[in-house]
Enzyme design. Structure first.
Site, PDB file in Angstrom:
ATOM      1  N   SER A 127       0.825  -1.206   0.000  1.00  0.00           N
ATOM      2  CA  SER A 127       0.000   0.000   0.000  1.00  0.00           C
ATOM      3  C   SER A 127       0.859   1.255   0.000  1.00  0.00           C
ATOM      4  O   SER A 127       1.960   1.267   0.550  1.00  0.00           O
ATOM      5  CB  SER A 127      -0.897  -0.012   1.249  1.00  0.00           C
ATOM      6  OG  SER A 127      -1.506   1.250   1.429  1.00  0.00           O
ATOM      7  N   TYR A 152      -2.040  -0.911  10.717  1.00  0.00           N
ATOM      8  CA  TYR A 152      -2.298  -1.515   9.399  1.00  0.00           C
ATOM      9  C   TYR A 152      -1.122  -1.195   8.459  1.00  0.00           C
ATOM     10  O   TYR A 152      -0.551  -2.084   7.835  1.00  0.00           O
ATOM     11  CB  TYR A 152      -3.604  -0.985   8.802  1.00  0.00           C
ATOM     12  CG  TYR A 152      -3.655  -1.214   7.317  1.00  0.00           C
ATOM     13  CD1 TYR A 152      -3.376  -0.179   6.423  1.00  0.00           C
ATOM     14  CD2 TYR A 152      -3.897  -2.485   6.805  1.00  0.00           C
ATOM     15  CE1 TYR A 152      -3.359  -0.407   5.063  1.00  0.00           C
ATOM     16  CE2 TYR A 152      -3.885  -2.717   5.446  1.00  0.00           C
ATOM     17  CZ  TYR A 152      -3.606  -1.675   4.578  1.00  0.00           C
ATOM     18  OH  TYR A 152      -3.566  -1.900   3.232  1.00  0.00           O
ATOM     19  N   LYS A 156       2.010  -3.644   6.476  1.00  0.00           N
ATOM     20  CA  LYS A 156       2.413  -3.648   5.061  1.00  0.00           C
ATOM     21  C   LYS A 156       3.927  -3.399   4.947  1.00  0.00           C
ATOM     22  O   LYS A 156       4.626  -4.045   4.170  1.00  0.00           O
ATOM     23  CB  LYS A 156       1.638  -2.583   4.283  1.00  0.00           C
ATOM     24  CG  LYS A 156       0.169  -2.912   4.113  1.00  0.00           C
ATOM     25  CD  LYS A 156      -0.028  -4.268   3.430  1.00  0.00           C
ATOM     26  CE  LYS A 156      -1.479  -4.616   3.240  1.00  0.00           C
ATOM     27  NZ  LYS A 156      -1.669  -5.976   2.640  1.00  0.00           N
TER      28      LYS A 156
HETATM   29  C1  WQD Z   1      -9.690   9.308   1.208  1.00  0.00           C
HETATM   30  C2  WQD Z   1      -9.918  10.771   1.523  1.00  0.00           C
HETATM   31  C3  WQD Z   1     -10.356  11.239   3.837  1.00  0.00           C
HETATM   32  C4  WQD Z   1     -14.256   9.276   4.064  1.00  0.00           C
HETATM   33  C5  WQD Z   1      -7.075   4.219   3.021  1.00  0.00           C
HETATM   34  C6  WQD Z   1      -5.949   3.442   3.620  1.00  0.00           C
HETATM   35  C7  WQD Z   1      -5.050   2.950   2.518  1.00  0.00           C
HETATM   36  C8  WQD Z   1      -5.877   2.158   1.528  1.00  0.00           C
HETATM   37  C9  WQD Z   1      -6.983   3.027   0.952  1.00  0.00           C
HETATM   38  C10 WQD Z   1      -5.821  -0.171   2.049  1.00  0.00           C
HETATM   39  C11 WQD Z   1      -9.230  11.215   2.816  1.00  0.00           C
HETATM   40  C12 WQD Z   1     -11.549  11.599   2.959  1.00  0.00           C
HETATM   41  C13 WQD Z   1     -13.032   9.749   3.583  1.00  0.00           C
HETATM   42  C14 WQD Z   1     -15.257  10.199   4.451  1.00  0.00           C
HETATM   43  C15 WQD Z   1     -13.791  12.001   3.866  1.00  0.00           C
HETATM   44  N1  WQD Z   1      -6.434   1.016   2.129  1.00  0.00           N
HETATM   45  N2  WQD Z   1     -12.827  11.088   3.486  1.00  0.00           N
HETATM   46  N3  WQD Z   1     -14.978  11.531   4.337  1.00  0.00           N
HETATM   47  O1  WQD Z   1      -7.398   7.104   3.977  1.00  0.00           O
HETATM   48  O2  WQD Z   1      -6.566   7.699   1.635  1.00  0.00           O
HETATM   49  O3  WQD Z   1      -6.545   5.348   2.369  1.00  0.00           O
HETATM   50  O4  WQD Z   1      -7.784   3.437   2.079  1.00  0.00           O
HETATM   51  O5  WQD Z   1      -4.793  -0.433   1.472  1.00  0.00           O
HETATM   52  O6  WQD Z   1      -4.068   2.130   3.076  1.00  0.00           O
HETATM   53  O7  WQD Z   1      -5.195   4.305   4.433  1.00  0.00           O
HETATM   54  O8  WQD Z   1      -8.705   6.433   1.900  1.00  0.00           O
HETATM   55  O9  WQD Z   1     -11.062   6.606   1.261  1.00  0.00           O
HETATM   56  O10 WQD Z   1     -10.482   6.537   3.743  1.00  0.00           O
HETATM   57  O11 WQD Z   1      -9.985   8.576   2.416  1.00  0.00           O
HETATM   58  O12 WQD Z   1     -13.578  13.225   3.775  1.00  0.00           O
HETATM   59  O13 WQD Z   1     -16.386   9.848   4.896  1.00  0.00           O
HETATM   60  O14 WQD Z   1     -11.325  10.979   1.725  1.00  0.00           O
HETATM   61  O15 WQD Z   1     -10.148  12.219   4.835  1.00  0.00           O
HETATM   62  O16 WQD Z   1      -8.759  12.530   2.647  1.00  0.00           O
HETATM   63  P1  WQD Z   1      -7.271   6.761   2.536  1.00  0.00           P
HETATM   64  P2  WQD Z   1     -10.133   6.987   2.367  1.00  0.00           P
END
Ligand code: WQD
Length: 339
Positions: A127, A152, A156
């Site tokens: 990741s 998590y 990785k």
């Molecule tokens: C994306 C953006 C949130 C939800 C995670 C893991 C990563 C991978 C992918 C496994 C961020 C914003 C989100 C919401 C929001 N997983 N957001 N409101 O955190 O980049 O990555 O998932 O491999 O390892 O860390 O993805 O989709 O959670 O967030 O504003 O209700 O959307 O703050 O900026 P992230 P995400």
């Protein structure tokens, strides 16, 4: 000698199930190993509708060495794609031991069984979280791996270190680690897609569930970041593009008698997109306004991370083919199919 099979651990999961489609379309015979702790039978039904046949599936825990060895002995395994892991960042901070035991235990068990049975081809699901908050963007594979900001993420990082060390010790393993950015979307047939059990962790399923009326409103976690519109920037990649990268990686593993090999590739679209830009794009694709509010920042969020995927283009002969809008349209079609 029958065509070797590819064992896909976590093959009933979001990325795993889409990779089953890509493998089959590329002429491979995938076999699923999944404990269904984060998936449902309907994924197998969806795969049957897409592929027109059942995909062999073993409902087992990847930590169960006896069960794993039995599968390797029953099936003619020619390679493994290892997805099986817990992946909820927040949950990992509440349950570190469960995450280290499962994510690292399953990898160690798999490696032991592969070495015992002489299977050496492995694609590891890593990741972009290993980069933390990169100093330079877009981020390349030579960027420093920064201390993980979650358990998590650390599983990785440690997983990659285990693989690198085992190969460096000269063990007969040919391994590619793929560092995913943000997988989004669904297969265009809407027979499979992201199936968050309970409240989704990720942005796009939260958007589609809100648009479908399953959730009243989506909260945007902060708009006071040092970015053009104040919201965080990520690299959103269509899950089918990501799935196809696994096929490209499998094909690139050396077949020239090299016994030990390790390499790492970024798998992202190579474009930084903000949360608000995703919301606007979804509203255009769905033809409806999204009910959202701006809330406080979410702990652990990095401001911006997106890929330089040049190495994968050049060495794997792979590139993304699908746009963010296609991914959002596919995700929306899938959400409506779930209603
Ligand atoms: C994306 C953006 C949130 C939800 C995670 C893991 C990563 C991978 C992918 C496994 C961020 C914003 C989100 C919401 C929001 N997983 N957001 N409101 O955190 O980049 O990555 O998932 O491999 O390892 O860390 O993805 O989709 O959670 O967030 O504003 O209700 O959307 O703050 O900026 P992230 P995400």
């Amino acid at each position: 000698m029958p065509t070797p099979s590819i064992l896909v651990t976590g093959g009933a999961g979001f990325i795993g199930s889409h990779t089953i489609v890509a493998l089959t379309e590329a002429g491979y015979r995938p076999v699923i190993l999944d404990d269904f702790s984060n998936s449902r039978q309907r994924v197998l039904d969806g795969l049957r509708q897409i592929l027109g046949h059942e995909v062999p599936c073993y409902v087992q825990d990847c930590n169960d060495r006896t069960a794993l060895l039995d599968i390797f002995q029953r099936e003619n395994i020619g390679g493994v794609i290892h997805f099986a892991a817990f992946k909820a960042v927040g949950e990992s901070m509440d349950e570190p031991l469960r995450y280290y035991r499962n994510n690292l235990g399953s990898l160690l068990t798999l490696l032991e069984v592969m070495l015992e049975t002489g299977v050496s081809n492995l694609i590891f699901s890593s990741s972009c979280t290993v980069y933390g908050e990169p100093e330079v963007l877009p981020v390349t594979e030579t960027a420093p791996v920064l201390p993980a900001t979650s358990v998590y993420g650390n599983t990785k990082q440690v997983g990659e270190e285990i693989l690198r060390d085992v190969v460096a010790a000269g063990k007969p393993l040919r391994v590619i680690s793929l560092r995913y950015f943000n997988p989004v979307g669904a297969h265009p047939s809407a027979h499979i897609g992201e199936l968050p059990l309970g409240a989704p962790n990720n942005l796009v399923p939260f958007i589609t569930q809100t648009a479908a009326g399953l959730r009243a409103q989506i909260t945007i976690f902060g708009d006071d970041y040092p970015t053009p519109d104040g919201t965080c920037i990520r690299d959103y990649i269509h899950v089918m593009d990501l799935a196809e990268a696994h096929v490209a990686a499998l094909r690139t593993l050396p077949q020239d008698g090299t016994t030990s090999h390790y390499d790492v590739f970024n798998v992202g679209a190579g474009q930084g997109i903000s949360v608000l830009e995703v919301v606007r794009a979804f509203e255009e694709v769905a033809g409806q306004k999204l009910n959202y509010r701006i809330g406080p920042r979410r702990a652990g969020d990095v401001v911006a991370v997106y890929a330089d995927a040049t190495k994968a283009h050049e060495r794997l002969g792979w590139a993304t083919k699908r746009s963010l809008r296609e991914a959002l349209a596919d995700a929306w079609r899938w959400e409506k199919a779930l209603l």
